[in-house]
Design a protein around this motif. Sequence first.
Motif, PDB file in Angstrom:
ATOM      1  N   ASP A 106       0.860  -1.199   0.000  1.00 21.88           N
ATOM      2  CA  ASP A 106       0.000   0.000   0.000  1.00 21.88           C
ATOM      3  C   ASP A 106       0.890   1.239   0.000  1.00 21.88           C
ATOM      4  O   ASP A 106       1.671   1.448   0.935  1.00 21.88           O
ATOM      5  CB  ASP A 106      -0.882  -0.053   1.258  1.00 21.88           C
ATOM      6  CG  ASP A 106      -1.966   1.016   1.295  1.00 21.88           C
ATOM      7  OD1 ASP A 106      -2.107   1.761   0.313  1.00 21.88           O
ATOM      8  OD2 ASP A 106      -2.671   1.081   2.336  1.00 21.88           O
ATOM      9  N   HIS A 169      -2.400   2.049   9.171  1.00 19.05           N
ATOM     10  CA  HIS A 169      -3.061   0.807   9.586  1.00 19.05           C
ATOM     11  C   HIS A 169      -2.125  -0.379   9.449  1.00 19.05           C
ATOM     12  O   HIS A 169      -1.222  -0.373   8.601  1.00 19.05           O
ATOM     13  CB  HIS A 169      -4.300   0.574   8.705  1.00 19.05           C
ATOM     14  CG  HIS A 169      -4.005   0.705   7.232  1.00 19.05           C
ATOM     15  ND1 HIS A 169      -3.612  -0.369   6.457  1.00 19.05           N
ATOM     16  CD2 HIS A 169      -3.993   1.785   6.395  1.00 19.05           C
ATOM     17  CE1 HIS A 169      -3.397   0.056   5.213  1.00 19.05           C
ATOM     18  NE2 HIS A 169      -3.608   1.365   5.153  1.00 19.05           N
ATOM     19  N   HIS A 176      -6.528  -3.753   5.777  1.00 18.24           N
ATOM     20  CA  HIS A 176      -6.537  -2.858   6.934  1.00 18.24           C
ATOM     21  C   HIS A 176      -6.751  -3.673   8.199  1.00 18.24           C
ATOM     22  O   HIS A 176      -7.782  -4.313   8.349  1.00 18.24           O
ATOM     23  CB  HIS A 176      -7.659  -1.818   6.816  1.00 18.24           C
ATOM     24  CG  HIS A 176      -7.488  -0.897   5.645  1.00 18.24           C
ATOM     25  ND1 HIS A 176      -8.192  -1.027   4.481  1.00 18.24           N
ATOM     26  CD2 HIS A 176      -6.667   0.174   5.464  1.00 18.24           C
ATOM     27  CE1 HIS A 176      -7.829  -0.080   3.623  1.00 18.24           C
ATOM     28  NE2 HIS A 176      -6.901   0.659   4.197  1.00 18.24           N
ATOM     29  N   THR A 200       1.192   0.765   7.810  1.00 21.68           N
ATOM     30  CA  THR A 200       1.435   1.895   6.917  1.00 21.68           C
ATOM     31  C   THR A 200       1.554   3.162   7.758  1.00 21.68           C
ATOM     32  O   THR A 200       1.016   3.253   8.862  1.00 21.68           O
ATOM     33  CB  THR A 200       0.293   2.113   5.905  1.00 21.68           C
ATOM     34  OG1 THR A 200      -0.855   2.621   6.598  1.00 21.68           O
ATOM     35  CG2 THR A 200      -0.069   0.829   5.176  1.00 21.68           C
ATOM     36  N   GLU A 202       0.823   7.211   6.651  1.00 23.70           N
ATOM     37  CA  GLU A 202       0.252   7.904   5.492  1.00 23.70           C
ATOM     38  C   GLU A 202      -0.385   9.233   5.875  1.00 23.70           C
ATOM     39  O   GLU A 202      -1.575   9.445   5.681  1.00 23.70           O
ATOM     40  CB  GLU A 202      -0.763   6.995   4.789  1.00 23.70           C
ATOM     41  CG  GLU A 202      -1.766   6.302   5.709  1.00 23.70           C
ATOM     42  CD  GLU A 202      -2.732   5.399   4.927  1.00 23.70           C
ATOM     43  OE1 GLU A 202      -3.430   5.931   4.047  1.00 23.70           O
ATOM     44  OE2 GLU A 202      -2.777   4.188   5.199  1.00 23.70           O
ATOM     45  N   GLU A 233       2.432   7.884   1.359  1.00 23.72           N
ATOM     46  CA  GLU A 233       2.241   6.657   2.153  1.00 23.72           C
ATOM     47  C   GLU A 233       3.289   5.612   1.813  1.00 23.72           C
ATOM     48  O   GLU A 233       3.615   5.417   0.643  1.00 23.72           O
ATOM     49  CB  GLU A 233       0.852   6.063   1.858  1.00 23.72           C
ATOM     50  CG  GLU A 233       0.623   4.691   2.490  1.00 23.72           C
ATOM     51  CD  GLU A 233      -0.774   4.129   2.266  1.00 23.72           C
ATOM     52  OE1 GLU A 233      -1.373   4.409   1.200  1.00 23.72           O
ATOM     53  OE2 GLU A 233      -1.255   3.399   3.149  1.00 23.72           O
TER      54      GLU A 233
END
Length: 272
Positions: A106, A169, A176, A200, A202, A233
């Motif tokens: 991600d 997350h 997630h 992550t 972000e 991110e």
Amino acid sequence: MAYSILGAKELDGMRRAGRLAGELLGQVGHWVQPGVTTESIDAKVAAWTTERGAVSAPLGYRGFPKHCCISINEEVCHGIPGPRVIESGDLVNVDVTPILGGWHGDTNATFYVGMPSAEARHVTEVARRSLEIGLEQVRPGARLHDIGAAIQEFVHARGCGIVRAYSGHGIGRIFHCEPTVPHFKPPGRGVKLKRGMCFTIEPMINIGGYDVDHLEDGWTVLTRDGTLSAQFEHTVVVTKTGFEVLTVRDGPLFNSEDRPWVRLTEGRPGSS
Ligand code: MF3
Ligand code: CO
Ligand code: CO
């Protein structure tokens, strides 16, 4: 298990997915151009992803209709690609999440289209640096909220707002999961970071306040005061001594990290 805490073999899978995501974002930098629609960029993301045996996590996620999120100017995140035409001067965030071998990578970045305004540059460069500052906090034994505290100190000193309604997350086989990673300083210290933990960071940074609104499309998040917003991110893992960015890229991001205004001002006498 609520957290994504991965061993060596699982991490290899995450590295592969993360590198693919980073490579895709590198391509996206060349696709974000004035005159193109956001759905045409989405189509390129779709084709590129499929050709590499991966799947786009956003597609069908809680009913999201496209392969990536594209959020322009005062849009904070979760913009739905469509017929909108990108214009010179726009600030365009593209967020991609390919799934490869069951693992998620991600990552997102904000791209400059044409010559950015001073405000656009400010919010984008503050957002870019705030992600780096967040990453620098990551090591075993540090507390989760050290990340948001460091980001907040940096961003508030530069007069920008930090979106509070959306966070980083946990990530792994699931898009997630826990932990929620705030980009501001919440009460308490948060959990202790542990080797193998994947999540992550972000930060969504606004020129104005942190409040957001939602469009009737049910997805697009906007700044309430209509000011510009920027975001970067990465997916990261806690290592023995610090952190490893999983969504790494080979070189600087075109139309973003390469400071495109330098290119644009070259050869224009009196414009520097
Ligand atoms: N990629 C986004 C994130 O960073 C999530 C997008 S969910 C979607 O967490 F459904 F809007 F795609
Ligand atoms: Co994310
Ligand atoms: Co994302």
